[in-house]
Design a protein around this motif. Structure first.
Motif, short mmCIF file in Angstrom:
data_model
loop_
_atom_site.label_atom_id
_atom_site.label_comp_id
_atom_site.label_asym_id
_atom_site.label_seq_id
_atom_site.Cartn_x
_atom_site.Cartn_y
_atom_site.Cartn_z
N HIS A 64 11.96 -2.86 1.42
CA HIS A 64 10.66 -2.13 1.30
C HIS A 64 10.95 -0.73 1.39
O HIS A 64 11.10 -0.18 2.55
N HIS A 89 10.19 3.46 -0.84
CA HIS A 89 9.56 4.36 -2.08
C HIS A 89 10.74 5.34 -2.20
O HIS A 89 10.46 6.54 -1.66
N HIS A 91 1.54 -4.18 -1.41
CA HIS A 91 1.16 -3.76 0.01
C HIS A 91 -0.13 -4.50 0.42
O HIS A 91 -0.99 -4.70 -0.70
N HIS A 107 3.82 -5.12 5.18
CA HIS A 107 2.86 -4.84 6.16
C HIS A 107 2.34 -6.10 6.87
O HIS A 107 2.58 -6.53 7.83
N ASP A 142 10.27 1.61 4.45
CA ASP A 142 9.00 2.00 3.92
C ASP A 142 9.15 3.61 3.92
O ASP A 142 8.28 4.19 4.09
ZN LIG Z 1 5.28 0.98 1.23
#
Ligand SMILES: [Zn+2]
Length: 430
Positions: A67, A69, A222, A261, A312
């Motif tokens: 995960h 971005h 998410h 998460h 993340d």
């Molecule tokens: Zn994220």
């Protein structure tokens, strides 16, 4: 070129313990597969192969970040807010710039290059809503040689005007990108990416769920990260039992769905995640950085939930999976100290498993990567592990578990010498 390596080798086992070869010999064919791995000298058996002596180094499997971005990497380490204001203030203005193709390309180059330098050979990645930017990310991942699961973000409500898509256009662009890239070279895959329930209408989520199911694409989103976000979802979907129920009703949960998460999920929600075999991306660094909370990792593992680790970035400040393993252990200690004394923290070997074979298993890549075994691809990280030791490997603390623990706590990009994917060298430091 076919090669035999001699090195200290540490690889995870499916039971979350480690297997050590000291020293080990690993024969790799010219198509990048591990032909044999053992402690016996293979030098003479594989006569035509190049012999590479890495006796002073450690080889581990390529690391797996489930995960992150891509566009957010530019502001990693910056931000002092919780999730929703952090998105408004940092993420959305940055993601807007990806309408510019040059910015999207330059950022993608840096991102995949830095993932590889950190020893990450498999990445699951969000781009932005922009179709061109997602297409460029795939092109750059292809060039970099990384194994990547990439998705264009979908958002059609409760977002700034410049990041709010027309629902139909969002769906059509998703289909086009997925058809173009999914399965390419058995190394690039498409992940359908509704950002989160706040920014997606039920219509959009349902349609995306259908597309993914029909063509067996991955899905990512998410779930239950931050209290403010959970309250917002409750208001938006008053008929739903819970945040998890919103996604279940939309048809988005399943064994190829990665939910990041899942910190505050209640008993019923974790039951749904278990029943649907949905994957949890545990992102401990981000969970503290954005003051989101501490996920009960040990409890989730005991329930049999399917879990991998994610940086993340840029909720997390580092692309290093060594850092993420460390934070997973530290967060699990924090959980024991402050939440539930009966819950044991995870061990370095368990963190190592989650960042390697565990990640591969949840993604369904375990026959390809995640551990060093006969028949798998040679996705390898060569580590100068003695650099992490104040006594340069000459002292008393050199049991495999100690070497691994020190690497997790004190290692990082600076301790990596080389990285290979399918036997091809993709990173070499001097
Ligand atoms: Zn994220």
């Amino acid at each position: 070129m076919s090669t035999v390596y001699k090195s200290l080798i540490i690889s995870p086992n499916p039971d979350k313990s480690i297997k050590t070869y000291n020293p080990g010999y690993m024969a790799i064919s010219d198509n990048g597969k591990i032909e044999e791995i053992r402690e016996e000298n293979l030098h003479n058996k594989y006569k035509g192969y190049e012999f590479v002596d890495l006796s002073n180094y450690l080889i581990i499997p390529g690391l797996i970040d489930i995960h992150n971005h891509l566009p957010q990497y530019a502001f990693a380490g910056i931000g002092d807010k919780e999730l929703l204001p952090w998105l408004e203030n940092y993420t959305f203005p940055r993601e807007k710039t990806f309408e510019n193709k040059e910015i999207a390309r330059e950022s993608a180059k840096i991102f995949f290059s830095d993932l590889l330098k950190n020893g990450t050979t498999t990445s699951v990645t969000y781009v932005t809503i922009h179709k061109n930017a997602a297409d460029i990310a795939f092109q750059e991942a292809e060039k970099a040689g990384i194994r990547a699961v990439i998705g264009k973000v979908n958002m059609d409500q409760n977002s700034p005007e410049f990041l709010t898509e027309n629902t139909e256009k969002s769906i059509n662009e998703t289909k086009e990108l997925a058809e173009k890239w999914h399965g390419k070279e058995n190394r690039l895959f498409y992940v359908v990416t509704p950002r989160f329930a706040v920014s997606c209408s039920l219509d959009l989520m349902q349609e995306l769920g259908k597309i993914a199911q029909k063509s067996d694409y991955f899905i990512q989103s998410h779930l239950s990260e931050n209290r403010g976000e959970i309250d917002f979802v409750k208001k938006l979907f008053p008929e739903s039992q819970s945040y998890t129920d919103v996604y279940e009703k939309a048809g988005l949960l399943g064994p190829k769905t990665i939910m990041a998460h899942c910190i505050h999920c209640n008993e019923e929600e974790t039951e749904i995640l278990a029943k649907t075999r949905t994957i949890i991306a545990h992102c401990p660094t981000s969970n503290r950085f954005l003051k989101s909370g501490i996920m009960p990792l040990r409890k989730y593992l005991e329930k049999g939930l399917r879990i991998g680790l994610g940086t993340d970035v840029a909720g997390g400040y580092s692309l290093s999976m060594f850092n993420e393993m460390k934070e997973a252990i530290e967060n699990s200690k924090y959980y024991q100290v402050f939440v539930d004394k009966k819950t044991e923290p995870i061990t370095p070997a368990e963190a190592f498993y989650l960042a390697t074979l565990g990640g591969a298993e949840v993604l369904g890549f375990e026959n390809e990567t995640g551990s060093l075994e006969k028949g798998k691809n040679a996705d390898l990280v060569v580590v100068d592990y003695k650099k992490t030791d104040p006594e340069n490997g000459e002292g008393l603390y050199n049991e495999p578990e100690q070497i691994l623990s020190r690497l997790i706590y004190r290692g990082g990009e600076q301790s990596i010498k080389e990285v290979y994917i399918k036997g091809q060298k993709v990173v070499k430091f001097a």
